[in-house]
Design a protein around this motif. Sequence first.
Motif, short mmCIF file in Angstrom:
data_model
loop_
_atom_site.label_atom_id
_atom_site.label_comp_id
_atom_site.label_asym_id
_atom_site.label_seq_id
_atom_site.Cartn_x
_atom_site.Cartn_y
_atom_site.Cartn_z
N TYR A 103 0.87 -1.18 0.00
CA TYR A 103 0.00 0.00 0.00
C TYR A 103 0.90 1.22 0.00
CZ TYR A 103 -3.22 3.67 1.17
OH TYR A 103 -3.94 4.83 1.12
N TYR A 104 0.63 2.14 -0.92
CA TYR A 104 1.40 3.38 -0.97
C TYR A 104 0.48 4.51 -1.41
CZ TYR A 104 1.73 1.94 -5.88
OH TYR A 104 1.45 1.52 -7.15
N GLU A 105 0.93 5.73 -1.19
CA GLU A 105 0.13 6.91 -1.52
C GLU A 105 0.92 7.85 -2.40
OE1 GLU A 105 -0.83 8.33 2.41
OE2 GLU A 105 -2.50 6.92 2.60
N LYS A 106 0.16 8.58 -3.24
CA LYS A 106 0.75 9.60 -4.10
C LYS A 106 -0.17 10.81 -4.08
CE LYS A 106 3.02 6.56 -7.44
NZ LYS A 106 3.12 6.21 -8.86
N GLU A 107 0.44 11.97 -4.23
CA GLU A 107 -0.33 13.20 -4.29
C GLU A 107 -0.82 13.38 -5.72
OE1 GLU A 107 -2.27 15.97 -2.37
OE2 GLU A 107 -0.71 14.87 -1.30
N GLY A 108 -2.12 13.60 -5.89
CA GLY A 108 -2.71 13.83 -7.20
C GLY A 108 -3.28 15.24 -7.29
N SER A 109 -3.84 15.58 -8.43
CA SER A 109 -4.37 16.93 -8.62
C SER A 109 -5.61 17.18 -7.75
CB SER A 109 -4.72 17.16 -10.09
OG SER A 109 -5.70 16.24 -10.51
N ILE A 138 -7.15 1.79 -6.83
CA ILE A 138 -6.84 3.19 -6.49
C ILE A 138 -7.96 3.73 -5.61
CG2 ILE A 138 -6.39 5.50 -7.39
CD1 ILE A 138 -5.47 4.04 -10.01
N ILE A 139 -7.57 4.29 -4.48
CA ILE A 139 -8.50 4.86 -3.51
C ILE A 139 -8.35 6.37 -3.58
CG2 ILE A 139 -9.21 4.86 -1.10
CD1 ILE A 139 -7.58 2.12 -0.95
N THR A 140 -9.35 7.03 -4.12
CA THR A 140 -9.28 8.48 -4.33
C THR A 140 -9.41 9.25 -3.02
OG1 THR A 140 -11.66 8.69 -4.65
CG2 THR A 140 -10.33 8.24 -6.63
N GLU A 141 -9.08 10.53 -3.07
CA GLU A 141 -9.21 11.41 -1.90
C GLU A 141 -10.64 11.42 -1.38
OE1 GLU A 141 -8.26 13.87 1.21
OE2 GLU A 141 -6.86 12.89 -0.15
N THR A 142 -11.62 11.44 -2.28
CA THR A 142 -13.03 11.45 -1.87
C THR A 142 -13.36 10.19 -1.06
OG1 THR A 142 -13.61 12.72 -3.83
CG2 THR A 142 -15.40 11.57 -2.71
#
Length: 149
Positions: A103-109, A138-142
Amino acid sequence: MFREYIGLTSSKTRNVIERELVRRFAESIGDAHPIYIDEEFGRQSRFGANIAPPTFPRVLRSGSIEGLKLPLKGLIHGEQIYHYKRPLLVGEEVFCYSKIEDYYEKEGSTGKMGFLKMKRYGEDSHGQLIFTEESITIITETVRRSLNV
């Protein structure tokens, strides 16, 4: 968010590669090749039986990982890769299980996105590996906000 699940594995779940399900799956993907649906063709093939389409493991049950709760909507299908030792044969039992690989995270727009990498395994009744399926969800910010993280 889901880092504590890395390395966890579900229990094995028994599945039967049912002829009618294979037929319906092949039709739904628009591939009515006789190796999937014609019994005589399957018997005459090098496998001696009908086989399931390569993406068929997607419909197999593979148990659940204790505590892992993903929402039913709002996730994005990122990637899916199959590796086979041999095809799935119609009529056989297959025992499937899943493992959280990463599991990892990235900053998106639109904010931070989580990437959950899972691997599913399918074995025959003797414990011999038939296939693996690697997927990224992919787990979005929302969605992350709705999970209160």
